[in-house]
Every structure is written in structure tokens, then in C-alpha cells.
Design a protein around this motif. Structure first.
Motif: not given
Length: 137
Positions: A34-50
Motif C-alpha cells: 500500500f502506498d498513498h500520499e496523505l492529502p492533509n499532510a503534504p509531503g507525507m505518505s502512508m505505506k503498508g509493508v507485509l
């Protein structure tokens, strides 16, 4: 909602696998799911690693990018873990732990010699970061 994201990330297992160096029979398999840029935190993303461990599997001691906050949930089996100089703990399926920016993950391994184990690590990290697991020396 966060639980839904975790479950979705676990289901969306994608390519981009990386395996730690070491004994080929005991290596963990690490896959970005999973890799998604956070719209409410510019320059930050949420990445999921299995992270998948075979019986007796282990990861090398490691750190993560300085911007990374990590929330990990054990999906299957049990994981033996030590963060920084804290106690060694065993987390079973359904249990979670966190790692703060700058933490060292000195021990991360399957607690079982006969059953597999899996965990989902969710990173909140600078979007530009591509290498999420860095060997600790």
C-alpha cells in the motif's frame, strides 16, 4: 477506518518484494502492499509493508527512515521483537506495537520454528522515501 486501511493493505499484496540478506531458508520477505500520499499532510505518505516469516525466519537488525512512524500488527503466528534497548516481547496474531522515528529494531523474528508468521507494518513517512528498511550497524 484505520482498521479498514490495514485490512485493505493486507489484501492488496502487490509486487516490489525485497528479501533481507542472510541464510536463504530463514530470510523474511518484505512486500510493499500500500502506498498513498496523505492529502492533509503534504509531503507525507502512508505505506503498508507485509513482512512474511517462514518457520524460524528472521530479519536483520534494522532502522527506518528518520521521518518514519510505524504501527505494526501481527496477522498470523507470533513475532518476537525488540525495539531499542527495551524488553524482548512476543506479539501474537491480532496484537500490535509501534516504532517511533529513530528507533532501532534489533530483533524481529518468527517466534515459532514450525509455523509461518506475518505482520503488516504501516508507515507514516516522507513521500520521497523509497528504502523503508535500513540495515543497522
Amino acid at each position: 477506518m484505520f482498521r479498514t486501511i490495514l485490512i485493505s493493505a493486507a489484501v492488496m499484496i502487490a509486487a516490489n518484494a525485497t528479501t533481507f540478506a542472510g541464510d536463504a531458508d530463514k530470510e523474511s520477505k518484505v512486500t510493499l502492499v500500500f502506498d498513498h500520499e496523505l492529502p492533509n499532510a503534504p509531503g507525507m505518505s502512508m505505506k503498508g509493508v507485509l513482512v512474511e516469516y517462514g518457520p524460524g525466519g528472521t530479519s536483520v537488525a534494522h532502522t527506518h527512515p528518520n521521518s518514519a512512524f510505524i504501527y505494526a500488527t501481527v496477522l498470523e503466528g507470533a513475532i518476537k521483537s525488540q525495539v531499542n534497548d527495551g524488553p524482548v516481547k512476543v506479539y501474537s496474531a491480532g496484537e500490535s506495537f509501534a516504532e517511533n522515528p529513530g528507533d532501532r529494531h534489533g530483533l524481529s523474528e518468527n517466534a515459532s520454528q514450525s509455523k509461518p508468521a506475518r505482520l503488516l507494518a504501516v508507515f507514516v513517512v516522507d513521500t520521497k522515501e523509497q528504502d523503508l528498511v535500513l540495515p543497522y550497524r
